[in-house]
Motif scaffolding. Structure first.
Motif, short mmCIF file in Angstrom:
data_model
loop_
_atom_site.label_atom_id
_atom_site.label_comp_id
_atom_site.label_asym_id
_atom_site.label_seq_id
_atom_site.Cartn_x
_atom_site.Cartn_y
_atom_site.Cartn_z
N ILE A 56 4.71 7.70 -16.23
CA ILE A 56 5.77 7.67 -15.21
C ILE A 56 6.90 6.73 -15.63
CG2 ILE A 56 6.27 6.99 -12.80
CD1 ILE A 56 4.84 9.80 -13.27
N SER A 72 0.82 -1.21 0.00
CA SER A 72 0.00 0.00 0.00
C SER A 72 0.86 1.26 0.00
CB SER A 72 -0.90 -0.02 1.24
OG SER A 72 -1.63 1.16 1.31
N PHE A 89 -1.49 0.78 -13.42
CA PHE A 89 -0.93 0.48 -12.09
C PHE A 89 0.55 0.07 -12.14
CE2 PHE A 89 -3.13 -4.01 -11.39
CZ PHE A 89 -2.47 -4.52 -12.47
N GLU A 90 1.14 -0.02 -10.98
CA GLU A 90 2.60 -0.19 -10.82
C GLU A 90 3.35 0.98 -11.46
OE1 GLU A 90 4.38 -3.71 -10.26
OE2 GLU A 90 2.56 -4.83 -9.84
C1 FAD Z 1 -7.10 -1.82 -9.96
C2 FAD Z 1 -6.01 -1.05 -9.29
C3 FAD Z 1 -5.12 -1.70 -8.45
C4 FAD Z 1 -4.12 -0.99 -7.79
N1 FAD Z 1 -3.31 -1.64 -6.89
C5 FAD Z 1 -2.48 -0.92 -6.10
C6 FAD Z 1 -1.79 -1.52 -5.01
O1 FAD Z 1 -1.88 -2.73 -4.78
N2 FAD Z 1 -1.02 -0.73 -4.21
C7 FAD Z 1 -0.87 0.61 -4.43
O2 FAD Z 1 -0.16 1.27 -3.68
N3 FAD Z 1 -1.51 1.22 -5.48
C8 FAD Z 1 -2.31 0.50 -6.30
N4 FAD Z 1 -2.99 1.10 -7.34
C9 FAD Z 1 -2.78 2.51 -7.59
C10 FAD Z 1 -2.05 2.82 -8.90
O3 FAD Z 1 -0.70 2.44 -8.80
C11 FAD Z 1 -2.24 4.33 -9.19
O4 FAD Z 1 -3.60 4.48 -9.58
C12 FAD Z 1 -1.31 4.83 -10.27
O5 FAD Z 1 0.03 4.84 -9.81
C13 FAD Z 1 -1.67 6.26 -10.73
O6 FAD Z 1 -1.93 7.11 -9.66
P1 FAD Z 1 -3.28 7.99 -9.68
O7 FAD Z 1 -4.41 7.09 -9.92
O8 FAD Z 1 -3.30 8.83 -8.46
O9 FAD Z 1 -3.14 8.93 -10.96
P2 FAD Z 1 -2.40 10.35 -11.02
O10 FAD Z 1 -1.04 10.25 -10.44
O11 FAD Z 1 -3.30 11.41 -10.50
O12 FAD Z 1 -2.24 10.54 -12.59
C14 FAD Z 1 -3.27 11.05 -13.44
C15 FAD Z 1 -2.67 11.18 -14.84
O13 FAD Z 1 -1.60 12.15 -14.82
C16 FAD Z 1 -0.42 11.57 -15.35
N5 FAD Z 1 0.75 12.15 -14.68
C17 FAD Z 1 0.94 12.34 -13.35
N6 FAD Z 1 2.14 12.87 -13.13
C18 FAD Z 1 2.75 13.03 -14.34
C19 FAD Z 1 4.01 13.52 -14.77
N7 FAD Z 1 4.94 13.95 -13.92
N8 FAD Z 1 4.29 13.54 -16.10
C20 FAD Z 1 3.35 13.10 -16.99
N9 FAD Z 1 2.13 12.61 -16.63
C21 FAD Z 1 1.85 12.57 -15.33
C22 FAD Z 1 -0.56 10.08 -15.05
O14 FAD Z 1 0.30 9.30 -15.86
C23 FAD Z 1 -2.04 9.87 -15.34
O15 FAD Z 1 -2.24 9.74 -16.73
C24 FAD Z 1 -3.99 0.41 -8.02
C25 FAD Z 1 -4.87 1.06 -8.88
C26 FAD Z 1 -5.88 0.36 -9.49
C27 FAD Z 1 -6.85 1.11 -10.36
#
Ligand code: FAD
Length: 397
Positions: free
Chosen positions: A383, A126, A377-378
């Motif tokens: 990123i 998490s 994800f991941e």
């Molecule tokens: C089904 C599912 C399972 C998951 N499992 C886990 C888990 O087990 N553990 C855990 O910790 N997390 C988990 N996640 C979370 C997942 O890793 C995040 O959703 C992901 O890293 C993106 O973060 P965010 O959703 O906040 O999007 P944001 O960070 O808000 O991004 C929104 C958009 O902006 C873009 N963006 C952001 N910053 C930049 C930048 N600097 N340059 C260019 N583009 C950018 C992103 O690429 C994306 O397109 C899970 C998510 C889902 C949906």
């Protein structure tokens, strides 16, 4: 450095055993699991009993000792059958087991790694919070020093296996101002700790067999034995886990692509339009050829990266700075290309199915919904490109 690319007889035998198990135990339940949106407890228990939740872990810690190559074989085969089962195993193994193996003290390994590798306990990871996704070092969940331990308060989201896990590796801010450089610490939190509870579980487009849970930390008091690695080194812990996770995600995507291509090929050879099987038309053949090319390239990339990780070993104190950077870049390349190629291949395989591909309950329709998350994800693919570009600017090609 020599470059060999072949599997050992033991690795081939493991693949065959996994394949037979999945056909017998998992394939028959996947459609109903997807429809009912339930965690597949019975098949997960059977996979745990087979040792599939500890494949890369050395035997001395309760695992099968098959390294990252063995682990990718497992995920490739699972990916051919069901993406939800692959995500459940991946969240546990890549993101839970890997950091315990890399950074756990002998005491922590005995207490948390051995039961996890033996399949007696399920793990989750998490990092994500409502305000911290891609900017994953900006964690707000607070870890306040409290006597000889810590009190944790905050909300985490989107935790795969979050509802079912016995232990969750939680990243919290020991010093929010420092961010990823010294401000994040990794804690091992067991289900049932006072103040630690599961909140909302998300409804999703795909991966219907997985839970995606919110975790609530309401003044959770923990002792120092629950800190994994040093205070302030949680971001390293998370990135070590994600380097493995991104390659194993590639392996699961490779499996999903092969399944989609196989289904499209079989459908094309059986479906007759204008008096001929549609596989006789070049427009269809070129789609199939493009699929085969991506699958071939991805297979080389996934196992090259996995073999490199095996060569480096699981003790980060033995990795040089440049080796670590190369490993991280390679994992980002694999994750990014694998997820995009998988989306393309599955989209084209669905197109070959025509209207049938859009009908709820067909394997290709489920695969289409399941595949999309791998670009997110991941670490999103944007990123991954940031990671690759930064390393390119630092080390060159
Ligand atoms: C089904 C599912 C399972 C998951 N499992 C886990 C888990 O087990 N553990 C855990 O910790 N997390 C988990 N996640 C979370 C997942 O890793 C995040 O959703 C992901 O890293 C993106 O973060 P965010 O959703 O906040 O999007 P944001 O960070 O808000 O991004 C929104 C958009 O902006 C873009 N963006 C952001 N910053 C930049 C930048 N600097 N340059 C260019 N583009 C950018 C992103 O690429 C994306 O397109 C899970 C998510 C889902 C949906």
């Amino acid at each position: 450095m020599g470059f060999e690319f072949s599997f050992t007889p033991d690795q081939e035998a493991f693949r065959e055993a996994v394949r037979a198990f999945l056909e017998r135990e998992v394939r028959p339940i996947v459609a109903a699991m997807d429809e009912s949106e339930t965690f597949p407890t019975a098949t997960v228990r059977k996979m745990q009993a087979e040792g599939y939740f500890g494949v890369p872990v050395p035997e001395e810690y309760g695992g099968l000792g098959l390294g990252k190559v063995g682990y990718c074989i497992l995920l490739e085969e699972i990916g051919k059958v069901d993406a939800s089962h692959a995500a459940i195993v991946g969240a546990h193994t890549s993101l839970g087991v890997t950091p315990l193996l890399a950074y756990g003290t002998e005491e922590q390994k005995k207490r948390w790694l051995v039961p996890a590798a033996k399949g007696e306990k399920l793990l989750a990871f998490s990092l994500t919070e409502p305000g911290s996704g891609s900017d994953s070092g900006a964690v707000h969940t607070a870890a306040q020093p409290d006597g000889d331990g810590w009190t944790l308060t905050g909300t985490k989201i989107y935790v795969t296996n979050g509802q079912e896990a016995d232990t969750v590796l939680v990243m919290a801010a020991n010093d929010a101002k420092k961010g990823p450089s010294g401000g994040v610490t990794a804690f091992l939190l067991d289900r049932g700790l006072p103040g630690f509870s599961v909140g909302r579980c998300e409804k999703k487009m795909g991966l219907h067999g997985t839970s995606t849970a919110e975790l609530i930390l309401d003044h959770v008091h923990v002792g120092p034995e629950r800190v994994l690695h040093e205070v302030g080194k949680g971001f390293h812990v998370a990135m070590t886990a994600l380097d493995v996770g991104r390659v194993s995600l590639g392996a699961a995507s490779l499996g999903g692509m092969q399944a989609a291509c196989g289904e499209a090929l079989a459908f094309a050879q059986n479906r007759t339009q204008f008096g001929l099987p549609i596989s006789e038309y070049e427009a269809i053949q070129f789609k199939l050829a493009d699929m085969a090319m991506s699958i071939h390239a991805l297979r080389l990339m996934v196992y090259h990266a996995a073999a490199n990780q095996d060569r480096l070993g699981s003790d980060p104190s033995k990795w040089g700075r440049l080796e670590r950077a190369a490993k991280t870049r390679e994992a980002a390349v694999v994750k990014c290309l694998a997820s995009e190629w998988a989306s393309d291949v599955i989209d084209e395989a669905l197109q070959i199915h025509g209207g049938l591909g859009y009908i709820r309950g067909t394997p290709i329709e489920r695969a289409y919904r399941d595949a999309r998350i791998s670009e997110i994800f991941e670490g999103t693919n944007e990123i991954q490109r940031v990671v690759i570009a930064r390393d390119l600017m630092s080390r060159g090609l």
